[in-house]
Design a protein around this motif. Structure first.
Motif, PDB file in Angstrom:
ATOM      1  N   GLN A 130       5.446  -7.570  11.950  1.00  0.00           N
ATOM      2  CA  GLN A 130       4.245  -8.259  11.457  1.00  0.00           C
ATOM      3  C   GLN A 130       4.102  -8.170   9.943  1.00  0.00           C
ATOM      4  O   GLN A 130       3.486  -9.041   9.325  1.00  0.00           O
ATOM      5  CB  GLN A 130       2.987  -7.686  12.127  1.00  0.00           C
ATOM      6  CG  GLN A 130       2.860  -7.998  13.600  1.00  0.00           C
ATOM      7  CD  GLN A 130       3.420  -6.880  14.463  1.00  0.00           C
ATOM      8  OE1 GLN A 130       4.324  -6.150  14.037  1.00  0.00           O
ATOM      9  NE2 GLN A 130       2.885  -6.724  15.665  1.00  0.00           N
ATOM     10  N   TRP A 131       4.649  -7.113   9.322  1.00  0.00           N
ATOM     11  CA  TRP A 131       4.512  -6.995   7.861  1.00  0.00           C
ATOM     12  C   TRP A 131       5.069  -8.225   7.157  1.00  0.00           C
ATOM     13  O   TRP A 131       4.377  -8.843   6.349  1.00  0.00           O
ATOM     14  CB  TRP A 131       5.249  -5.756   7.351  1.00  0.00           C
ATOM     15  CG  TRP A 131       4.613  -4.447   7.677  1.00  0.00           C
ATOM     16  CD1 TRP A 131       3.437  -4.243   8.340  1.00  0.00           C
ATOM     17  CD2 TRP A 131       5.136  -3.160   7.357  1.00  0.00           C
ATOM     18  NE1 TRP A 131       3.194  -2.893   8.451  1.00  0.00           N
ATOM     19  CE2 TRP A 131       4.211  -2.206   7.850  1.00  0.00           C
ATOM     20  CE3 TRP A 131       6.282  -2.709   6.699  1.00  0.00           C
ATOM     21  CZ2 TRP A 131       4.417  -0.830   7.709  1.00  0.00           C
ATOM     22  CZ3 TRP A 131       6.484  -1.346   6.551  1.00  0.00           C
ATOM     23  CH2 TRP A 131       5.560  -0.423   7.045  1.00  0.00           C
TER      24      TRP A 131
ATOM     25  N   TYR B 106       1.936  -7.052  -2.385  1.00  0.00           N
ATOM     26  CA  TYR B 106       1.881  -6.040  -3.438  1.00  0.00           C
ATOM     27  C   TYR B 106       0.735  -6.295  -4.419  1.00  0.00           C
ATOM     28  O   TYR B 106      -0.082  -5.396  -4.681  1.00  0.00           O
ATOM     29  CB  TYR B 106       3.221  -6.015  -4.178  1.00  0.00           C
ATOM     30  CG  TYR B 106       3.340  -4.953  -5.241  1.00  0.00           C
ATOM     31  CD1 TYR B 106       3.870  -3.698  -4.947  1.00  0.00           C
ATOM     32  CD2 TYR B 106       2.963  -5.203  -6.555  1.00  0.00           C
ATOM     33  CE1 TYR B 106       3.995  -2.716  -5.920  1.00  0.00           C
ATOM     34  CE2 TYR B 106       3.087  -4.232  -7.539  1.00  0.00           C
ATOM     35  CZ  TYR B 106       3.607  -2.990  -7.211  1.00  0.00           C
ATOM     36  OH  TYR B 106       3.726  -2.033  -8.188  1.00  0.00           O
ATOM     37  N   GLU B 107       0.664  -7.474  -4.987  1.00  0.00           N
ATOM     38  CA  GLU B 107      -0.350  -7.744  -6.008  1.00  0.00           C
ATOM     39  C   GLU B 107      -1.758  -7.685  -5.440  1.00  0.00           C
ATOM     40  O   GLU B 107      -2.689  -7.232  -6.115  1.00  0.00           O
ATOM     41  CB  GLU B 107      -0.094  -9.104  -6.671  1.00  0.00           C
ATOM     42  CG  GLU B 107       1.104  -9.110  -7.594  1.00  0.00           C
ATOM     43  CD  GLU B 107       0.989  -8.080  -8.725  1.00  0.00           C
ATOM     44  OE1 GLU B 107      -0.141  -7.801  -9.182  1.00  0.00           O
ATOM     45  OE2 GLU B 107       2.036  -7.556  -9.159  1.00  0.00           O
TER      46      GLU B 107
ATOM     47  N   ALA C  86      14.044  -6.008  -1.424  1.00  0.00           N
ATOM     48  CA  ALA C  86      13.057  -5.029  -0.963  1.00  0.00           C
ATOM     49  C   ALA C  86      13.413  -4.411   0.383  1.00  0.00           C
ATOM     50  O   ALA C  86      13.015  -3.278   0.678  1.00  0.00           O
ATOM     51  CB  ALA C  86      11.674  -5.680  -0.879  1.00  0.00           C
ATOM     52  N   GLU C  87      14.163  -5.135   1.226  1.00  0.00           N
ATOM     53  CA  GLU C  87      14.502  -4.619   2.553  1.00  0.00           C
ATOM     54  C   GLU C  87      15.749  -3.750   2.547  1.00  0.00           C
ATOM     55  O   GLU C  87      16.236  -3.347   3.608  1.00  0.00           O
ATOM     56  CB  GLU C  87      14.677  -5.785   3.533  1.00  0.00           C
ATOM     57  CG  GLU C  87      13.370  -6.497   3.862  1.00  0.00           C
ATOM     58  CD  GLU C  87      12.324  -5.578   4.476  1.00  0.00           C
ATOM     59  OE1 GLU C  87      12.692  -4.728   5.318  1.00  0.00           O
ATOM     60  OE2 GLU C  87      11.146  -5.690   4.108  1.00  0.00           O
TER      61      GLU C  87
ATOM     62  N   ARG D  12       7.356  -3.374   0.479  1.00  0.00           N
ATOM     63  CA  ARG D  12       8.535  -4.144   0.880  1.00  0.00           C
ATOM     64  C   ARG D  12       8.376  -5.624   0.518  1.00  0.00           C
ATOM     65  O   ARG D  12       9.058  -6.486   1.071  1.00  0.00           O
ATOM     66  CB  ARG D  12       8.785  -3.986   2.372  1.00  0.00           C
ATOM     67  CG  ARG D  12       9.245  -2.566   2.736  1.00  0.00           C
ATOM     68  CD  ARG D  12       9.764  -2.513   4.148  1.00  0.00           C
ATOM     69  NE  ARG D  12      10.261  -1.188   4.497  1.00  0.00           N
ATOM     70  CZ  ARG D  12      11.378  -0.964   5.179  1.00  0.00           C
ATOM     71  NH1 ARG D  12      12.122  -1.974   5.571  1.00  0.00           N
ATOM     72  NH2 ARG D  12      11.750   0.263   5.483  1.00  0.00           N
ATOM     73  N   ASP D  13       7.497  -5.896  -0.420  1.00  0.00           N
ATOM     74  CA  ASP D  13       7.231  -7.269  -0.839  1.00  0.00           C
ATOM     75  C   ASP D  13       8.333  -7.718  -1.804  1.00  0.00           C
ATOM     76  O   ASP D  13       8.504  -7.151  -2.889  1.00  0.00           O
ATOM     77  CB  ASP D  13       5.869  -7.330  -1.529  1.00  0.00           C
ATOM     78  CG  ASP D  13       5.402  -8.744  -1.802  1.00  0.00           C
ATOM     79  OD1 ASP D  13       6.230  -9.679  -1.719  1.00  0.00           O
ATOM     80  OD2 ASP D  13       4.197  -8.913  -2.105  1.00  0.00           O
ATOM     81  N   GLU D  14       9.077  -8.761  -1.407  1.00  0.00           N
ATOM     82  CA  GLU D  14      10.160  -9.284  -2.240  1.00  0.00           C
ATOM     83  C   GLU D  14       9.647  -9.848  -3.564  1.00  0.00           C
ATOM     84  O   GLU D  14      10.415  -9.990  -4.519  1.00  0.00           O
ATOM     85  CB  GLU D  14      10.924 -10.383  -1.487  1.00  0.00           C
ATOM     86  CG  GLU D  14      11.718  -9.893  -0.286  1.00  0.00           C
ATOM     87  CD  GLU D  14      13.046  -9.245  -0.699  1.00  0.00           C
ATOM     88  OE1 GLU D  14      13.346  -9.231  -1.911  1.00  0.00           O
ATOM     89  OE2 GLU D  14      13.760  -8.754   0.195  1.00  0.00           O
ATOM     90  N   ARG D  15       8.364 -10.149  -3.644  1.00  0.00           N
ATOM     91  CA  ARG D  15       7.793 -10.642  -4.884  1.00  0.00           C
ATOM     92  C   ARG D  15       7.727  -9.533  -5.936  1.00  0.00           C
ATOM     93  O   ARG D  15       7.648  -9.822  -7.138  1.00  0.00           O
ATOM     94  CB  ARG D  15       6.382 -11.196  -4.638  1.00  0.00           C
ATOM     95  CG  ARG D  15       6.328 -12.355  -3.656  1.00  0.00           C
ATOM     96  CD  ARG D  15       4.919 -12.568  -3.111  1.00  0.00           C
ATOM     97  NE  ARG D  15       4.906 -13.520  -2.011  1.00  0.00           N
ATOM     98  CZ  ARG D  15       5.228 -13.232  -0.757  1.00  0.00           C
ATOM     99  NH1 ARG D  15       5.602 -12.007  -0.443  1.00  0.00           N
ATOM    100  NH2 ARG D  15       5.194 -14.153   0.180  1.00  0.00           N
TER     101      ARG D  15
END
Length: 413
Positions: free
Chosen positions: A32-33, A59-60, A340-341, A332-335
């Motif tokens: 779900q994340w 993240y932001e 991130a993973e 784990r936010d790719e932004r």
């Protein structure tokens, strides 16, 4: 906001997810994340209490809310969502003391008073003593033979020994805190009567400990705080002294104890990670930071009560809303993090949110980092052949607690 049983959709026709999510295994994040970060970064959730809140996973957005001093972890407002049906009062460890002192200048004054015992310089001076404790626990684990459970042999004893040293708690009383910590961090594991009884025992013990420290003060944080109270300057009340001491014992024990087991399991799950550390000790500090970022099973997250309307992720959230900031999902936010993973022991910079951010960030983060680095250093030196004794996929998460962890981490060497 209370949600009627069986209600599955919010006013915006979004699915209401039951929260916390279940992990596929102890080291894998809930799917779900990623789904919510991409498709619904402000998501309706139903908590263990049955109440509804909103979950932030980017993240932001998490950083924005946690950095805003208007929003508090204090959830006593009448329209705030209850995290659990059973209220432990100590659900967020040291946060119960932080919440008790209030906001603004009063809160910052409390942080300055307590925080001087958790400065990086003071904590660094504790490193040799922490490594000595870890060495003794590893000795006992090795003497008991392999396989051994790293959680019970090292993960849980060490942090409580350290925090008890810091607060001047006698060695003989160390082992009493695990059960008290569990009950104070319970969401579904204990009944209300068990929680109430454990809290009463804890409070009685700590009141007695404060009396003993008044009569015979030592070179410890509690003695320092008692001196502040007895100076009668109004900076720290007796009630807050008790809440501070109890909160530090719980937070200083449970969160780091669980993180030791998870960190070592992460590093052993892919043998190349452990080998990299054996080949280059300078990676230890970065490995600890990356384990904190990569943690797939951190527990509940950080709740915040919105006292004013605020815009988050392009959506206006009204005053009276309870939001839960998922630090681990944000980490784990790719932004915010490239690849991130993937777990990268040399990741730099690594501005993860594992300890929070803003006016309520974790006071004990320097101590936690030092403990994790010390444990890893000792294990690499003493047990270079350390490995998991079961497949990583078989590591089971602890259930029903605010703080996430692994039930057992069987190892051999």
């Amino acid at each position: 906001m209370r949600v009627p049983p069986g209600h599955r959709r919010s006013a915006l026709s979004e699915v209401v997810h039951d929260y916390p999510f279940r992990n596929p295994s102890g080291l894998e994040p809930p799917p779900q994340w990623a789904e919510l970060r991409d498709g619904c970064p402000v998501a309706p959730i139903r908590l263990a209490s049955g109440d509804q809140a909103l979950l932030l996973t980017r993240y932001e957005d998490v950083r924005q809310v946690l950095s805003d001093p208007r929003f508090t972890r204090e959830l006593s407002a009448g329209d705030a969502a209850r995290v659990t049906a059973n209220e432990s009062g100590g659900v967020f460890g040291a946060g119960m003391a932080s919440a008790s002192v209030g906001a603004g200048e009063a809160h910052q004054q409390w942080r300055r008073l307590v925080g001087r015992s958790f400065t990086a310089k003071r904590v660094a001076a504790m490193r040799p003593r922490i490594e000595e404790m870890a060495e003794g626990l590893v000795d006992a684990m090795v003497a008991g033979g392999a396989p051994a459970d790293l959680v019970s042999a090292l993960g849980f004893p060490l942090p409580v020994w350290v925090i008890c040293d810091l607060l001047g708690v006698p060695d003989a009383d160390r082992d009493r805190f695990a059960y008290w910590s569990d009950t104070m961090l319970s969401m579904t594991r204990y009944e209300q009567a068990e929680i109430d009884a454990a809290q009463a025992e804890f409070a009685a013990y700590f009141a007695s400990h404060i009396r003993a420290k008044r009569e015979q003060p030592g070179d410890d944080l509690l003695s320092e705080l008692i001196a502040v109270v007895d100076a009668a300057d109004g900076r720290l009340t007796e009630m807050l002294l008790t809440a501070t001491g109890q909160g530090l014992l719980v937070a200083g024990h449970e969160t780091t104890a669980n993180m030791i087991g998870k960190m070592v399991a992460m590093l052993l799950a892919d043998r190349s990670r452990w080998q990299a550390l054996l080949g280059d000790a300078s990676l230890v500090r970065g490995a600890v930071e990356e384990a904190l970022r990569f943690d797939a099973n951190p527990g509940f997250g950080m709740p915040r009560y919105l006292s004013e309307e605020v815009e988050v992720a392009g959506r206006r959230l009204p005053a009276g809303t309870t939001v839960v900031c998922s630090l681990a999902a944000a980490n784990r936010d790719e932004r915010a993090f490239e690849h991130a993973e993937a777990m990268d022991l040399s990741r730099s910079p690594n501005a993860h949110l594992a300890f929070g951010v803003g006016p309520h960030s974790c006071l004990g983060q320097a101590l936690a980092r030092t403990e994790l680095q010390a444990v890893l250093t000792v294990l690499l030196r003493r047990l270079p052949g350390l490995e998991l004794a079961v497949p990583a996929a078989d590591l089971a998460p602890r259930e029903g607690l605010i703080v996430g962890g692994l039930q057992r981490v069987p190892v051999r060497w």
